[in-house]
Motif scaffolding. Sequence first.
Motif, mmCIF file in Angstrom:
data_model
loop_
_atom_site.group_PDB
_atom_site.id
_atom_site.type_symbol
_atom_site.label_atom_id
_atom_site.label_comp_id
_atom_site.label_asym_id
_atom_site.label_seq_id
_atom_site.Cartn_x
_atom_site.Cartn_y
_atom_site.Cartn_z
ATOM 1 N N VAL A 38 -7.330 1.420 8.138
ATOM 2 C CA VAL A 38 -7.019 2.681 8.824
ATOM 3 C C VAL A 38 -5.859 3.391 8.117
ATOM 4 C CG1 VAL A 38 -6.081 3.669 10.945
ATOM 5 C CG2 VAL A 38 -7.926 2.003 11.066
ATOM 6 N N VAL A 39 -4.815 2.642 7.780
ATOM 7 C CA VAL A 39 -3.678 3.248 7.073
ATOM 8 C C VAL A 39 -4.123 3.737 5.698
ATOM 9 C CG1 VAL A 39 -1.391 2.818 6.104
ATOM 10 C CG2 VAL A 39 -2.003 1.855 8.338
ATOM 11 N N LEU A 85 0.833 -1.200 0.000
ATOM 12 C CA LEU A 85 0.000 0.000 0.000
ATOM 13 C C LEU A 85 0.872 1.255 0.000
ATOM 14 C CD1 LEU A 85 -2.762 1.438 0.324
ATOM 15 C CD2 LEU A 85 -2.483 1.161 2.801
ATOM 16 N N VAL A 86 1.888 1.275 0.846
ATOM 17 C CA VAL A 86 2.790 2.421 0.922
ATOM 18 C C VAL A 86 3.527 2.608 -0.399
ATOM 19 C CG1 VAL A 86 4.916 3.238 2.004
ATOM 20 C CG2 VAL A 86 3.042 2.371 3.412
ATOM 21 N N GLU A 87 3.938 1.518 -1.009
ATOM 22 C CA GLU A 87 4.677 1.602 -2.270
ATOM 23 C C GLU A 87 3.802 2.160 -3.383
ATOM 24 O OE1 GLU A 87 7.265 -1.331 -5.244
ATOM 25 O OE2 GLU A 87 6.498 -2.068 -3.323
ATOM 26 N N THR A 118 -1.085 -0.825 17.848
ATOM 27 C CA THR A 118 -1.220 0.631 17.771
ATOM 28 C C THR A 118 -0.726 1.099 16.415
ATOM 29 O OG1 THR A 118 -0.861 0.858 20.158
ATOM 30 C CG2 THR A 118 -0.566 2.836 18.810
ATOM 31 N N VAL A 119 -1.508 1.952 15.771
ATOM 32 C CA VAL A 119 -1.163 2.487 14.456
ATOM 33 C C VAL A 119 -1.166 4.007 14.557
ATOM 34 C CG1 VAL A 119 -1.721 2.503 11.993
ATOM 35 C CG2 VAL A 119 -2.362 0.530 13.406
ATOM 36 N N VAL A 120 -0.071 4.625 14.130
ATOM 37 C CA VAL A 120 0.040 6.086 14.120
ATOM 38 C C VAL A 120 0.406 6.523 12.709
ATOM 39 C CG1 VAL A 120 1.199 8.110 15.060
ATOM 40 C CG2 VAL A 120 0.779 6.125 16.537
ATOM 41 N N ILE A 121 -0.385 7.425 12.138
ATOM 42 C CA ILE A 121 -0.097 8.000 10.829
ATOM 43 C C ILE A 121 0.023 9.505 11.027
ATOM 44 C CG2 ILE A 121 -0.839 8.274 8.440
ATOM 45 C CD1 ILE A 121 -2.520 5.632 10.544
ATOM 46 N N ALA A 122 1.195 10.070 10.750
ATOM 47 C CA ALA A 122 1.446 11.488 10.986
ATOM 48 C C ALA A 122 2.081 12.110 9.752
ATOM 49 C CB ALA A 122 2.357 11.675 12.197
ATOM 50 N N SER A 160 -6.190 6.928 6.022
ATOM 51 C CA SER A 160 -5.363 8.047 6.477
ATOM 52 C C SER A 160 -4.494 8.582 5.342
ATOM 53 C CB SER A 160 -4.489 7.614 7.654
ATOM 54 O OG SER A 160 -5.278 7.204 8.749
ATOM 55 N N LEU A 161 -3.918 7.691 4.546
ATOM 56 C CA LEU A 161 -3.122 8.146 3.408
ATOM 57 C C LEU A 161 -3.992 8.857 2.372
ATOM 58 C CD1 LEU A 161 -0.664 5.145 2.870
ATOM 59 C CD2 LEU A 161 -0.212 7.346 3.980
ATOM 60 N N THR A 162 -5.205 8.371 2.185
ATOM 61 C CA THR A 162 -6.130 9.051 1.277
ATOM 62 C C THR A 162 -6.417 10.465 1.756
ATOM 63 O OG1 THR A 162 -7.169 6.952 0.651
ATOM 64 C CG2 THR A 162 -8.422 8.962 0.237
ATOM 65 N N ASN A 163 -6.607 10.626 3.067
ATOM 66 C CA ASN A 163 -6.861 11.956 3.612
ATOM 67 C C ASN A 163 -5.650 12.866 3.461
ATOM 68 O OD1 ASN A 163 -9.481 11.465 4.298
ATOM 69 N ND2 ASN A 163 -9.087 11.061 6.449
ATOM 70 N N VAL A 164 -4.449 12.301 3.574
ATOM 71 C CA VAL A 164 -3.244 13.112 3.372
ATOM 72 C C VAL A 164 -3.217 13.667 1.947
ATOM 73 C CG1 VAL A 164 -0.725 13.035 3.196
ATOM 74 C CG2 VAL A 164 -1.865 11.971 5.145
ATOM 75 N N SER A 165 -3.503 12.811 0.976
ATOM 76 C CA SER A 165 -3.470 13.272 -0.418
ATOM 77 C C SER A 165 -4.549 14.301 -0.703
ATOM 78 C CB SER A 165 -3.632 12.068 -1.362
ATOM 79 O OG SER A 165 -4.907 11.460 -1.183
ATOM 80 N N ARG A 166 -5.672 14.236 0.014
ATOM 81 C CA ARG A 166 -6.763 15.177 -0.234
ATOM 82 C C ARG A 166 -6.580 16.492 0.522
ATOM 83 N NH1 ARG A 166 -12.037 11.198 0.458
ATOM 84 N NH2 ARG A 166 -11.834 10.080 -1.521
ATOM 85 N N HIS A 167 -6.174 16.399 1.777
ATOM 86 C CA HIS A 167 -6.197 17.572 2.657
ATOM 87 C C HIS A 167 -4.817 18.146 2.967
ATOM 88 C CE1 HIS A 167 -10.432 16.761 3.296
ATOM 89 N NE2 HIS A 167 -10.150 15.522 3.636
#
Length: 383
Positions: free
Chosen positions: A292-293, A258-260, A322-326, A296-303
């Motif tokens: 969740v990841v 997914l990250v790639e 625990t998952v943290v996306i920052a 969150s990545l979709t929201n980063v690209s949008r916002h």
Amino acid sequence: MNVRDRLTGRARAAADAVLGTALAGLLAFVAYQIAHTWGGDYWQFGCAAGTVVCGLALARRRSRRWTAVAGLAVAAAAVLVATFADLPAEPGPAMTLALAVLVGSAVAELPALTAGAVAAGGLAVAAGSLLTGNLTQTVLPPVTMLNVAGWLGAVTIGLSSRLLAARRRTMAEDVRRHERLQLARELHDVVAHHVTGIVLQAQAAQVLARKQPQRLDGSLSGIEAAGSDALAATRRLVGLLREAGDPPTPGQESLADLVERFDGPAVHLRLPDDDDDEPAWPPEVASTVYRVVQESLTNVSRHAPHARSVQVTVTRQHDAVTVVIADDGPPASASPYRPCGFGLLGMRERLEALGGTLHAGPRPGNGWSVLATLPLPDKREVR
């Protein structure tokens, strides 16, 4: 109280402060004008009645129905008193603004029948202002035009707010329904995963019963444990479904994929170290972490299009993931409305149903972060 509730409370307090200042200014201005043109104490009645209605407008959130009814009643009484006592025309500007707030709030929030009754009452008060105006003119008196304009504005804004809220509720329900359909598919796969394990162990138990009966107890214990796992996983997923996507996604390897594939800022992924002593994540946990990841990545690209990097950290304790996306987006991208997205709404429902939590909000300085925690089921416990 979460970040969203605090921001909403502050916004409402600020809006009421602005409204209160505007109402007080209008009351003082009209009182001065009446005292200057009419003389004497003619300003006192209108100022007193206007103060009462303005106070009701500021207290409207306590009871939108009764504050609106009381405000309209006071305004109607003011019209009658002004007519028979030969006082300045009512409702005055301050009272008109307060009535517009009360009517608009009622139309936006109350049930349709009650909202319609309040709107009709507001129109009746606006029309009643004709009694206090100069009826010899060929055009409507200014006080009537002011009140009709205020009523039209209140109804228009109230209806717009009502339709927008209905649209948001419909969209949220569509998201929940979509999430449930995906979970229904996952339920099938989770059950198949566990039942396959039970079948394999049962076949092994048949072989042991013939060749090594002394080892049969251990095999039967394995079947019992696998059945307990299947029951617990099924109940956790069924708890997410209130009514009748994609298939469940494996854990860490799919996160790397997914990250790639992510078309946005550079993503740095940190996963827990492999530990042979720890059991694999249950399918419903792995799928939820992935979603969740992904969201969150979709929201980063949008916002946060100007973010330079994103840090995705997945850690595992013995009993929780625990998952943290920052991201490091500029402060301008940390909008207070960002955590209200419908994607995160679905994720929050899923996490809470599995006993987890989801927190989203701006980071100190800049950027945005999402923190999700998800408990791992106790393999020895049947829920």
